[in-house]
Design a protein around this motif. Structure first.
Motif, PDB file in Angstrom:
ATOM      1  N   GLN A 229       0.851  -1.183   0.000  1.00 29.42           N
ATOM      2  CA  GLN A 229       0.000   0.000   0.000  1.00 29.42           C
ATOM      3  C   GLN A 229       0.894   1.242   0.000  1.00 29.42           C
ATOM      4  O   GLN A 229       1.883   1.317   0.734  1.00 29.42           O
ATOM      5  N   VAL A 230       0.545   2.213  -0.845  1.00 30.42           N
ATOM      6  CA  VAL A 230       1.278   3.485  -0.892  1.00 30.42           C
ATOM      7  C   VAL A 230       0.283   4.594  -0.585  1.00 30.42           C
ATOM      8  O   VAL A 230      -0.730   4.748  -1.273  1.00 30.42           O
ATOM      9  N   ILE A 231       0.577   5.377   0.436  1.00 28.39           N
ATOM     10  CA  ILE A 231      -0.334   6.426   0.901  1.00 28.39           C
ATOM     11  C   ILE A 231       0.244   7.791   0.537  1.00 28.39           C
ATOM     12  O   ILE A 231       1.343   8.154   0.978  1.00 28.39           O
ATOM     13  N   ASN A 232      -0.502   8.526  -0.276  1.00 30.78           N
ATOM     14  CA  ASN A 232      -0.116   9.875  -0.692  1.00 30.78           C
ATOM     15  C   ASN A 232       1.303   9.937  -1.248  1.00 30.78           C
ATOM     16  O   ASN A 232       2.029  10.915  -1.034  1.00 30.78           O
ATOM     17  N   LEU A 233       1.687   8.880  -1.954  1.00 22.92           N
ATOM     18  CA  LEU A 233       2.977   8.758  -2.623  1.00 22.92           C
ATOM     19  C   LEU A 233       4.167   8.837  -1.689  1.00 22.92           C
ATOM     20  O   LEU A 233       5.315   8.914  -2.140  1.00 22.92           O
ATOM     21  N   ALA A 234       3.930   8.805  -0.366  1.00 24.31           N
ATOM     22  CA  ALA A 234       5.007   9.045   0.583  1.00 24.31           C
ATOM     23  C   ALA A 234       5.281   7.886   1.523  1.00 24.31           C
ATOM     24  O   ALA A 234       6.418   7.680   1.936  1.00 24.31           O
ATOM     25  N   GLU A 235       4.250   7.132   1.865  1.00 27.58           N
ATOM     26  CA  GLU A 235       4.379   6.082   2.872  1.00 27.58           C
ATOM     27  C   GLU A 235       4.062   4.736   2.246  1.00 27.58           C
ATOM     28  O   GLU A 235       2.992   4.553   1.662  1.00 27.58           O
TER      29      GLU A 235
END
Length: 301
Positions: A229-235
């Motif tokens: 999972q990638v959250i807001n391209l940051a995490e």
């Protein structure tokens, strides 16, 4: 290398100029029809007067080696045509155009003139998303949501949802055999949209909700009993039993996190090496967006 930047809006100022202005060997030229903006941005970058242009004619007279187009989408066909006819390798912020015929014509012109044409699908270069390309992808789910921003369908799909479409195409592990579209339109404005792509062994879902109460972008790829999972391209969160979280480093520039820096450098490297880049694959994303626009219009006719 003389590089022109056409259009000095938010995306140019926040994402592209911080990369372009500090590249070794790049002589940056700016062009906008708004003198006050040109002066303010150029002053901030300490650009001499001869690198500041209020017309495309003046910019082209500088004998450019490459150009980046960040002007409003409605102006893309005219600007890109001029650049390609002048033999200037061109990088265009998505989309190429609102009309598929214009996009196809520009791709054909670039091929006819043997000139590079690239479209700014930066998520193909974003570190979190490129890591997803190495993960099992039986199910792909991407959400890109906004707050209080329903919009006319074609504008929303070509200006924003196109990122979702291109990312699904980028991550799809095989040919797409089936395309399904669901949407909610009220008073001519698109509230939410769901795109399903399916092929042998995989399903990809793209969701955009313009009345979601949250501005967010979440990508999930899963398969073989694991999920990334990638959250807001940051995490980046890896799920296999207990989740493992990897966060963006505190000093990682936003342009690098979002893949913009990598896209810029890949384009400039190709220009330096004399390699001609094709926008033919980008055109396939535009063609799929046109199918989505048509499906939405059919449902509301």
């Amino acid at each position: 290398m003389k590089v022109g930047c056409i259009g000095l809006g938010d995306i140019a100022q926040k994402a592209y100029l911080p990369v372009l202005a500090f590249q070794p060997g790049v002589e940056l030229h700016l062009q906008t029809r708004t003198p006050a903006t040109l002066a303010r941005v150029s002053d901030g970058l300490h650009l001499p007067r001869e690198r500041r242009h209020t017309t495309l004619d003046s910019l082209l007279a500088a004998d450019l080696d490459a150009a980046f187009v960040h002007a409003p989408t409605i102006t893309h066909p005219e600007i890109v045509t001029r650049l390609l006819e002048a033999g200037v390798p061109t990088y265009v912020d998505k989309p190429l155009a609102y009309a598929l015929d214009d996009s196809a014509r520009l791709v054909g012109l670039a091929e006819e003139r043997d000139v590079s044409l690239a479209v700014g699908f930066n998520r193909r270069h974003a570190p979190g998303y490129t890591q997803c390309a190495d993960h099992p992808r039986e199910l792909i789910l991407m959400q890109k949501n906004r707050i209080g921003l329903p919009e006319e369908p074609r504008t929303m799909i070509l200006d924003d949802f196109i990122h979702v479409v291109d990312t699904l195409r980028f991550l799809a592990p095989g040919p797409v055999d089936d395309v399904t579209v669901h949407a909610r339109v009220r008073d001519g404005l698109l509230h939410h949209l769901v795109l399903q792509l399916a092929g042998d062994g995989f399903t990809a879902l793209g969701v955009m909700n313009r009345l979601s109460g949250s501005a967010e972008e979440i990508l999930e790829v899963s398969g073989q009993d694991t999920k990334r999972q990638v959250i807001n391209l940051a995490e980046v969160v890896d799920h296999k039993g207990q989740p493992t979280v990897r966060r963006r480093g505190d000093w990682v520039p936003v342009a690098r996190q979002r893949g913009i820096e990598q896209a810029v450098l890949a384009f400039l490297d190709a220009v330096r090496a004399g390699r001609v880049l094709s926008a033919r694959d980008a055109l396939e994303t535009h063609e799929l967006c046109e199918r989505v626009v048509y499906a939405v219009q059919e449902r509301t006719a």
